[in-house]
Design a protein around this motif. Sequence first.
Motif, PDB file in Angstrom:
ATOM      1  N   ARG A 171      39.232  45.973 -18.813  1.00 12.22           N
ATOM      2  CA  ARG A 171      40.380  45.459 -19.562  1.00 12.22           C
ATOM      3  C   ARG A 171      40.043  44.139 -20.251  1.00 12.22           C
ATOM      4  N   ILE A 172      39.274  43.290 -19.565  1.00 10.70           N
ATOM      5  CA  ILE A 172      38.883  42.020 -20.174  1.00 10.70           C
ATOM      6  C   ILE A 172      37.937  42.262 -21.347  1.00 10.70           C
ATOM      7  N   ALA A 173      36.961  43.144 -21.159  1.00 12.25           N
ATOM      8  CA  ALA A 173      36.025  43.456 -22.241  1.00 12.25           C
ATOM      9  C   ALA A 173      36.750  44.044 -23.446  1.00 12.25           C
ATOM     10  N   THR A 174      37.802  44.812 -23.190  1.00 10.65           N
ATOM     11  CA  THR A 174      38.578  45.388 -24.294  1.00 10.65           C
ATOM     12  C   THR A 174      39.249  44.300 -25.121  1.00 10.65           C
ATOM     13  N   LYS A 175      39.763  43.276 -24.456  1.00 10.18           N
ATOM     14  CA  LYS A 175      40.416  42.179 -25.173  1.00 10.18           C
ATOM     15  C   LYS A 175      39.429  41.446 -26.083  1.00 10.18           C
ATOM     16  N   PHE A 176      38.204  41.272 -25.607  1.00 11.08           N
ATOM     17  CA  PHE A 176      37.182  40.658 -26.465  1.00 11.08           C
ATOM     18  C   PHE A 176      36.866  41.577 -27.649  1.00 11.08           C
ATOM     19  N   GLY A 177      36.750  42.871 -27.374  1.00  8.25           N
ATOM     20  CA  GLY A 177      36.421  43.808 -28.434  1.00  8.25           C
ATOM     21  C   GLY A 177      37.498  43.900 -29.498  1.00  8.25           C
ATOM     22  N   GLU A 178      38.764  43.771 -29.094  1.00  2.45           N
ATOM     23  CA  GLU A 178      39.857  43.832 -30.062  1.00  2.45           C
ATOM     24  C   GLU A 178      39.783  42.705 -31.086  1.00  2.45           C
ATOM     25  N   GLN A 179      39.174  41.576 -30.699  1.00  3.60           N
ATOM     26  CA  GLN A 179      39.037  40.432 -31.609  1.00  3.60           C
ATOM     27  C   GLN A 179      37.678  40.396 -32.289  1.00  3.60           C
ATOM     28  N   GLY A 180      36.874  41.437 -32.101  1.00  3.74           N
ATOM     29  CA  GLY A 180      35.570  41.488 -32.737  1.00  3.74           C
ATOM     30  C   GLY A 180      34.555  40.537 -32.134  1.00  3.74           C
ATOM     31  N   ILE A 181      34.715  40.198 -30.862  1.00  2.40           N
ATOM     32  CA  ILE A 181      33.816  39.263 -30.177  1.00  2.40           C
ATOM     33  C   ILE A 181      32.730  40.062 -29.461  1.00  2.40           C
ATOM     34  N   GLN A 182      31.486  39.700 -29.700  1.00  3.77           N
ATOM     35  CA  GLN A 182      30.345  40.404 -29.113  1.00  3.77           C
ATOM     36  C   GLN A 182      30.013  39.830 -27.738  1.00  3.77           C
ATOM     37  N   ILE A 183      29.906  40.688 -26.740  1.00  7.69           N
ATOM     38  CA  ILE A 183      29.527  40.276 -25.386  1.00  7.69           C
ATOM     39  C   ILE A 183      28.015  40.402 -25.254  1.00  7.69           C
ATOM     40  N   LYS A 184      27.332  39.264 -25.065  1.00  5.85           N
ATOM     41  CA  LYS A 184      25.868  39.266 -24.961  1.00  5.85           C
ATOM     42  C   LYS A 184      25.398  39.500 -23.528  1.00  5.85           C
ATOM     43  N   ASN A 185      26.170  38.978 -22.563  1.00  2.61           N
ATOM     44  CA  ASN A 185      25.749  39.104 -21.171  1.00  2.61           C
ATOM     45  C   ASN A 185      26.948  38.883 -20.264  1.00  2.61           C
ATOM     46  N   VAL A 186      26.925  39.536 -19.101  1.00  4.29           N
ATOM     47  CA  VAL A 186      27.973  39.368 -18.092  1.00  4.29           C
ATOM     48  C   VAL A 186      27.306  39.199 -16.737  1.00  4.29           C
ATOM     49  N   VAL A 187      27.707  38.162 -15.998  1.00  2.00           N
ATOM     50  CA  VAL A 187      27.227  37.939 -14.636  1.00  2.00           C
ATOM     51  C   VAL A 187      28.426  37.969 -13.709  1.00  2.00           C
ATOM     52  N   MET A 188      28.363  38.797 -12.672  1.00  2.00           N
ATOM     53  CA  MET A 188      29.471  38.954 -11.726  1.00  2.00           C
ATOM     54  C   MET A 188      29.090  38.363 -10.379  1.00  2.00           C
ATOM     55  N   GLN A 189      30.040  37.647  -9.770  1.00  2.00           N
ATOM     56  CA  GLN A 189      29.795  37.028  -8.466  1.00  2.00           C
ATOM     57  C   GLN A 189      31.067  37.102  -7.637  1.00  2.00           C
ATOM     58  N   SER A 190      30.929  37.564  -6.402  1.00  2.00           N
ATOM     59  CA  SER A 190      32.091  37.665  -5.519  1.00  2.00           C
ATOM     60  C   SER A 190      32.527  36.286  -5.056  1.00  2.00           C
ATOM     61  N   VAL A 191      33.835  36.050  -5.033  1.00  2.00           N
ATOM     62  CA  VAL A 191      34.414  34.782  -4.592  1.00  2.00           C
ATOM     63  C   VAL A 191      35.601  35.108  -3.707  1.00  2.00           C
ATOM     64  N   ASN A 192      35.686  34.464  -2.550  1.00  2.00           N
ATOM     65  CA  ASN A 192      36.823  34.657  -1.656  1.00  2.00           C
ATOM     66  C   ASN A 192      37.278  33.304  -1.147  1.00  2.00           C
ATOM     67  N   ASP A 193      38.138  32.642  -1.933  1.00  2.00           N
ATOM     68  CA  ASP A 193      38.587  31.294  -1.542  1.00  2.00           C
ATOM     69  C   ASP A 193      40.091  31.130  -1.649  1.00  2.00           C
ATOM     70  N   LEU A 194      40.850  32.229  -1.749  1.00  2.00           N
ATOM     71  CA  LEU A 194      42.308  32.118  -1.803  1.00  2.00           C
ATOM     72  C   LEU A 194      42.840  31.907  -0.398  1.00  2.00           C
ATOM     73  N   SER A 195      43.685  30.927  -0.242  1.00  2.00           N
ATOM     74  CA  SER A 195      44.101  30.479   1.082  1.00  2.00           C
ATOM     75  C   SER A 195      45.000  31.464   1.798  1.00  2.00           C
ATOM     76  N   ASP A 196      45.810  32.219   1.072  1.00  2.00           N
ATOM     77  CA  ASP A 196      46.768  33.067   1.766  1.00  2.00           C
ATOM     78  C   ASP A 196      46.268  34.499   1.960  1.00  2.00           C
ATOM     79  N   GLY A 197      45.074  34.807   1.483  1.00  2.00           N
ATOM     80  CA  GLY A 197      44.515  36.123   1.692  1.00  2.00           C
ATOM     81  C   GLY A 197      45.076  37.199   0.803  1.00  2.00           C
TER      82      GLY A 197
END
Length: 258
Positions: A171-197
């Motif tokens: 869904r995020i990549a689609t929003k970039f594509g709708e504006q004609g923005i080219q995605i060169k690279n994507v790095v994904m990293q897990s994060v778990n820091d929300l206090s209420d779970g």
Amino acid sequence: MIEQSVWQISHLDLTLRMVLAAVLGGLIGLEREWSNHAAGFRTHILVCIGSASIMLLSIYGFSEFAAEPNVRMDPARLAAQVISGIGFLGAGAIIRNGSSISGLTTAASVWVVAAIGLSVGAGFYYASVLATFLVLVSLFLLNKWEKHLLRHRRNQEIAIKIFDKPGSLGRIATKFGEQGIQIKNVVMQSVNDLSDGDTGAGGTMELRFTLRTANADKLLRAIDDILALPDVIGLESGSLPTVRMSALSGGKSAAGKG
């Protein structure tokens, strides 16, 4: 034989040099302040006045010893220390954010202002005014020309924090594509820091996008659309104002940072 009067300066001339240093340094600092950089209006004025003062001290501060035997006057002795020592102040304006570095231009402007102050203190008026004019042309006009010339070659880096749910990245990549923005690279990293779970199905994740676009307005529109997505928690950009979102309260709130 150099006359002793060479080492003398009137109060009027001294005042003129100090005021001119404040004006020239202030003009450059005003541009940095207007652009919301770390070293701004007052910083540049202080650096320029301080440099002019040191130059005046180096030339005229020891005039009573000029007539003494075996004394050799060297007006450049203190000025040399200013040129080498001003670097620590400029280094404080340099900020590294991931792979991008900001503040180099401000650091360079502080160094140039020190040189302008030294020139004013030495009575090198034409060079001082000319240097100030060229610096302002560089900061104002060449800055706009550089952005226009390199608008197709510069990448934007954006970090987006999301709930780790199926389809969020698409869904995020689609929003970039709708504006004609080219995605060169994507790095994904897990994060778990929300206090209420309450992190949805699979915790949280940070996505770091490297994007290429020639239109900043389209990038801003894409960011607005992305922030409206229910899975998005926050967004940060090194080249655009930082936007932080909170999805733990009833609604989403945003705050900008220059």
